[in-house]
Design a protein around this motif. Structure first.
Motif, PDB file in Angstrom:
ATOM      1  N   UNK A 136       0.802  -1.220   0.000  1.00 60.78           N
ATOM      2  CA  UNK A 136       0.000   0.000   0.000  1.00 60.78           C
ATOM      3  C   UNK A 136       0.834   1.269   0.000  1.00 60.78           C
ATOM      4  N   UNK A 137       2.160   1.134  -0.049  1.00 60.58           N
ATOM      5  CA  UNK A 137       3.003   2.318  -0.068  1.00 60.58           C
ATOM      6  C   UNK A 137       3.175   2.985   1.276  1.00 60.58           C
ATOM      7  N   UNK A 138       2.816   2.284   2.355  1.00 59.43           N
ATOM      8  CA  UNK A 138       2.986   2.826   3.697  1.00 59.43           C
ATOM      9  C   UNK A 138       4.227   2.220   4.340  1.00 59.43           C
ATOM     10  N   UNK A 139       4.683   2.848   5.413  1.00 59.80           N
ATOM     11  CA  UNK A 139       5.809   2.320   6.167  1.00 59.80           C
ATOM     12  C   UNK A 139       5.304   1.382   7.259  1.00 59.80           C
ATOM     13  N   UNK A 140       5.952   0.238   7.408  1.00 61.61           N
ATOM     14  CA  UNK A 140       5.583  -0.699   8.454  1.00 61.61           C
ATOM     15  C   UNK A 140       4.171  -1.210   8.285  1.00 61.61           C
ATOM     16  N   UNK A 141       3.456  -1.310   9.399  1.00 59.37           N
ATOM     17  CA  UNK A 141       2.093  -1.843   9.383  1.00 59.37           C
ATOM     18  C   UNK A 141       1.034  -0.742   9.389  1.00 59.37           C
ATOM     19  N   UNK A 142       1.384   0.426   8.866  1.00 61.30           N
ATOM     20  CA  UNK A 142       0.481   1.581   8.932  1.00 61.30           C
ATOM     21  C   UNK A 142      -0.839   1.338   8.218  1.00 61.30           C
ATOM     22  N   UNK A 195      -7.926  -8.971   6.965  1.00 59.78           N
ATOM     23  CA  UNK A 195      -6.690  -9.673   7.280  1.00 59.78           C
ATOM     24  C   UNK A 195      -5.589  -8.635   7.439  1.00 59.78           C
ATOM     25  N   UNK A 196      -4.525  -8.994   8.162  1.00 59.14           N
ATOM     26  CA  UNK A 196      -3.453  -8.034   8.305  1.00 59.14           C
ATOM     27  C   UNK A 196      -2.187  -8.604   8.907  1.00 59.14           C
ATOM     28  N   UNK A 197      -1.126  -7.862   8.728  1.00 60.48           N
ATOM     29  CA  UNK A 197       0.145  -8.088   9.412  1.00 60.48           C
ATOM     30  C   UNK A 197       0.366  -6.968  10.409  1.00 60.48           C
ATOM     31  N   UNK A 198       1.039  -7.277  11.492  1.00 61.32           N
ATOM     32  CA  UNK A 198       1.422  -6.244  12.458  1.00 61.32           C
ATOM     33  C   UNK A 198       2.807  -6.555  13.001  1.00 61.32           C
ATOM     34  N   UNK A 199       3.516  -5.482  13.313  1.00 61.68           N
ATOM     35  CA  UNK A 199       4.872  -5.626  13.826  1.00 61.68           C
ATOM     36  C   UNK A 199       4.861  -5.857  15.336  1.00 61.68           C
ATOM     37  N   UNK A 200       5.724  -6.736  15.783  1.00 59.75           N
ATOM     38  CA  UNK A 200       5.941  -6.958  17.219  1.00 59.75           C
ATOM     39  C   UNK A 200       7.335  -6.409  17.517  1.00 59.75           C
ATOM     40  N   UNK A 201       7.364  -5.315  18.241  1.00 55.10           N
ATOM     41  CA  UNK A 201       8.624  -4.625  18.465  1.00 55.10           C
ATOM     42  C   UNK A 201       9.240  -5.010  19.803  1.00 55.10           C
ATOM     43  N   UNK A 202      10.525  -4.780  19.914  1.00 52.84           N
ATOM     44  CA  UNK A 202      11.287  -5.180  21.089  1.00 52.84           C
ATOM     45  C   UNK A 202      10.642  -4.608  22.356  1.00 52.84           C
ATOM     46  N   UNK A 256       5.988 -14.805  12.475  1.00 51.32           N
ATOM     47  CA  UNK A 256       7.240 -15.081  11.778  1.00 51.32           C
ATOM     48  C   UNK A 256       8.326 -14.126  12.254  1.00 51.32           C
ATOM     49  N   UNK A 257       9.558 -14.604  12.238  1.00 50.62           N
ATOM     50  CA  UNK A 257      10.663 -13.692  12.522  1.00 50.62           C
ATOM     51  C   UNK A 257      10.972 -12.903  11.248  1.00 50.62           C
ATOM     52  N   UNK A 258      11.730 -11.803  11.331  1.00 53.14           N
ATOM     53  CA  UNK A 258      11.981 -10.968  10.150  1.00 53.14           C
ATOM     54  C   UNK A 258      12.593 -11.717   8.970  1.00 53.14           C
ATOM     55  N   UNK A 259      13.495 -12.668   9.241  1.00 54.66           N
ATOM     56  CA  UNK A 259      14.115 -13.400   8.138  1.00 54.66           C
ATOM     57  C   UNK A 259      13.095 -14.277   7.417  1.00 54.66           C
ATOM     58  N   UNK A 260      12.255 -14.983   8.175  1.00 54.21           N
ATOM     59  CA  UNK A 260      11.211 -15.810   7.557  1.00 54.21           C
ATOM     60  C   UNK A 260      10.276 -14.957   6.705  1.00 54.21           C
ATOM     61  N   UNK A 261       9.898 -13.823   7.267  1.00 56.67           N
ATOM     62  CA  UNK A 261       8.965 -12.932   6.582  1.00 56.67           C
ATOM     63  C   UNK A 261       9.571 -12.422   5.275  1.00 56.67           C
ATOM     64  N   UNK A 262      10.821 -11.982   5.337  1.00 57.32           N
ATOM     65  CA  UNK A 262      11.489 -11.476   4.137  1.00 57.32           C
ATOM     66  C   UNK A 262      11.560 -12.548   3.058  1.00 57.32           C
ATOM     67  N   UNK A 307      13.096  -0.254  13.112  1.00 54.99           N
ATOM     68  CA  UNK A 307      11.965  -0.054  14.028  1.00 54.99           C
ATOM     69  C   UNK A 307      11.980  -1.069  15.173  1.00 54.99           C
ATOM     70  N   UNK A 308      13.098  -1.747  15.356  1.00 55.15           N
ATOM     71  CA  UNK A 308      13.240  -2.742  16.428  1.00 55.15           C
ATOM     72  C   UNK A 308      12.180  -3.836  16.338  1.00 55.15           C
ATOM     73  N   UNK A 309      11.885  -4.266  15.128  1.00 54.58           N
ATOM     74  CA  UNK A 309      10.875  -5.307  14.931  1.00 54.58           C
ATOM     75  C   UNK A 309      11.519  -6.673  15.158  1.00 54.58           C
ATOM     76  N   UNK A 310      10.935  -7.439  16.068  1.00 51.93           N
ATOM     77  CA  UNK A 310      11.443  -8.779  16.378  1.00 51.93           C
ATOM     78  C   UNK A 310      10.619  -9.881  15.731  1.00 51.93           C
ATOM     79  N   UNK A 311       9.364  -9.590  15.382  1.00 51.48           N
ATOM     80  CA  UNK A 311       8.492 -10.589  14.769  1.00 51.48           C
ATOM     81  C   UNK A 311       7.364  -9.878  14.050  1.00 51.48           C
TER      82      UNK A 311
END
Length: 544
Positions: A297-303, A325-332, A359-365, A397-401
């Protein structure tokens, strides 16, 4: 134009040919056999190519052309499409032919495949089977190339999930936000008087219009223009084209297609149901990382998900339901439900969030780089560049998952919130279970629990675990066979109350009888069991 064209007579002929050819989910599976079918689900096409190579079945030619992206002889496709013909399919923008001879090759320009699903009818759990054909852009499996950035996606796992969890109560108006190929709109049309479907992509709206027509639905609005003829330069072969069909039906169109971003095309309107499989993928804002309209959607993160959760109330009618449906960041230093819980509080709606995956960041990527058609085998440098960009973006953004889940929002004025993680197997469709839970909360908000007559749901069983020689069980479990498949551990009093719920006595009467039986004050028994009983009602193990 590189999208399907919608000419009613030709679309009707195509629909008849696809049905006559046995080009259905069951028909395809039977023709391919279990090995090739399973391989195709794993994105491996070689067994399917082998299974269809020597087959004279009409469905084989359709599978090779429209599912596998392989060239087929013109005569084979003419046998599979005897009414619309290759010329008619070309006029619709579905195929291109190298010539008019029987042995000339024909290539599919779109992915076209059968779709079937069990669609919920009501909270009672009744379902019906729906069968359509869905067109979309050819995928990487068929083209062998990375996807174009304006790729129109077919029915994927996320689309199927949303269709199965959607509440299917009869409604006057429904909104399909970010319709893509239009699959959610087709489901909504089964129980909505009128559906408005929006998308930022002209190409997506063209596919949605074609798929609606193939399902027998006429659309109106933006992106619905259809040429009545083709210039010579637009023709894909030298054959005479079938005559154009009659004008579109005069019955009012129930599908309204609109071009625009997010809620802009429907500002000021109200809907009883809003469904959205939005472009929720968290993509780096990096010039070296391609962005795809169907997922970004051209937004940063889960905005984008936050915007929808907090803003959808503006288009919900009183009592309306929004599901996305959606994704959301889990930050440190944060739990996943803290961040999403803040969105619910800001929305002003009652909300239920079910996290299905983490998912962890590597899995997601890796998941989403591959989804776009880039692999380390095909382009190692592009793979490494994208991988670095994704990990750098999350680290900033200190995203861990990253969580994935289902959001249900209700404009019921009750202000309840539920955030839970359910990663195990569930019984689809979940729509009836979600609808029943929403209704149960409304009932509990307006009536005293003690005055309700409850019945044990038919899918609930009880398990008791005893040590050999003991009379009383050490553990009593109530198990739900359908829906979310919940298991609740019950004490003796709660198990006895549930066992007495046959609709004859009120909860209050059962509690009083239990107090006398256990030689305990009724108010003590009530304090012990009523909170759990309320949970059993909300979760569907007990019904009003």
């Amino acid at each position: 134009m590189d999208t399907p064209r919608t000419e009613p007579a030709l679309v009707d002929a195509l629909r008849a040919d696809l049905a006559a050819a046995g080009f259905t989910v069951t028909g395809v599976d039977e023709l391919l056999g279990p090995v090739a079918s399973d391989a195709l689900h794993r994105e491996e096409q070689v067994p399917a190519l082998r299974a269809t190579a020597s087959s004279d079945e009409p469905a084989a030619a359709l599978i090779r052309a429209f599912v596998l992206g392989a060239p087929v002889r013109r005569r084979a496709l003419e046998r599979a499409l005897p009414t619309v013909g290759v010329a008619g399919a070309a006029r619709l923008g579905l195929v291109a032919s190298s010539g008019t001879a029987a042995d000339d090759e024909v290539h599919a320009l779109v992915d076209l495949r059968p779709y079937t699903a069990l669609d919920a009818v009501d909270p009672g759990g009744e379902t019906r089977e729906v069968d359509w054909w869905i067109a979309s852009d050819l995928g990487e499996l068929a083209t062998g190339r990375a996807l174009r950035t304006d790729h129109v996606l077919g029915v994927g796992g996320a689309s199927t999930t949303l269709a199965q969890v959607t509440v299917r109560r009869p409604v006057a108006r429904a909104l399909d936000l970010g319709t893509g190929c239009g699959i959610q709109s087709l489901h909504a049309l089964l129980h909505a008087g009128r559906v408005t479907a929006t998308d930022i992509s002209h190409r997506a709206l063209a596919f949605a219009r074609f798929n609606a027509a193939l399902a027998g639905v006429r659309a109106e609005g933006q992106g619905t223009e259809s040429p009545t003829h083709l210039a010579a330069s637009d023709r894909t072969d030298g054959a005479a084209h079938p005559p154009a069909g009659p004008a579109a039906p005069t019955a009012p169109a129930r599908l309204d297609l609109r071009l625009g971003s997010m809620l802009d095309p429907v500002a000021g309107e109200r809907f009883d149901l809003v469904v959205s499989n939005p472009p929720f993928v968290i993509t780096p804002r990096d010039p070296d990382v391609p962005t795809y309209e169907y997922r970004d959607a051209g937004r940063t993160g889960d905005a984008i998900v936050r915007e929808l959760v907090t803003g959808v109330r503006a288009v919900l009618a009183p009592g309306g339901v929004a599901q996305l449906l959606g994704n959301w960041e889990v930050r440190r230093g944060e739990r996943w439900d803290e961040r999403v819980g803040e969105w619910l509080a800001e929305s002003g709606l009652s909300g239920w969030v079910v996290q299905r995956e983490l998912q962890d960041p590597a899995q997601y990527a890796e998941t989403w780089i591959r989804d776009g058609g880039t692999t380390p085998d095909r382009d190692r440098e592009a793979w490494r560049t994208s991988y670095d960009a994704w990990l750098d973006d999350f680290a900033s953004r200190d995203v861990e998952a990253i969580g994935f889940g289902i959001v249900t929002l209700v404009d019921d004025g009750l202000g309840w919130a539920r955030l839970e993680e359910v990663t195990g197997t569930v019984q689809q469709p979940l729509g009836p279970s979600i609808e029943a839970s929403v209704r149960a909360r409304a009932a509990l908000a307006t009536r005293d629990l003690a005055d309700l007559r409850l019945v044990v749901a038919p899918d609930v069983t009880e398990e008791r675990y005893l040590t050999p020689g003991d009379v009383d069980p050490q553990i009593i479990l109530l198990r739900q066979g359908g829906g979310f498949g919940r298991t609740v551990q019950a004490g003796t009093a709660l198990a006895a109350l549930v066992g007495a719920c046959d609709g004859e006595l009120t909860v209050g009467q059962i509690v009083a009888a239990l107090g006398a039986l256990l030689e305990r004050p009724a108010h003590e028994v009530a304090a012990e069991v009523l909170p759990a009983v309320e949970g059993l009602v909300v979760d569907g193990l007990l019904t009003v």
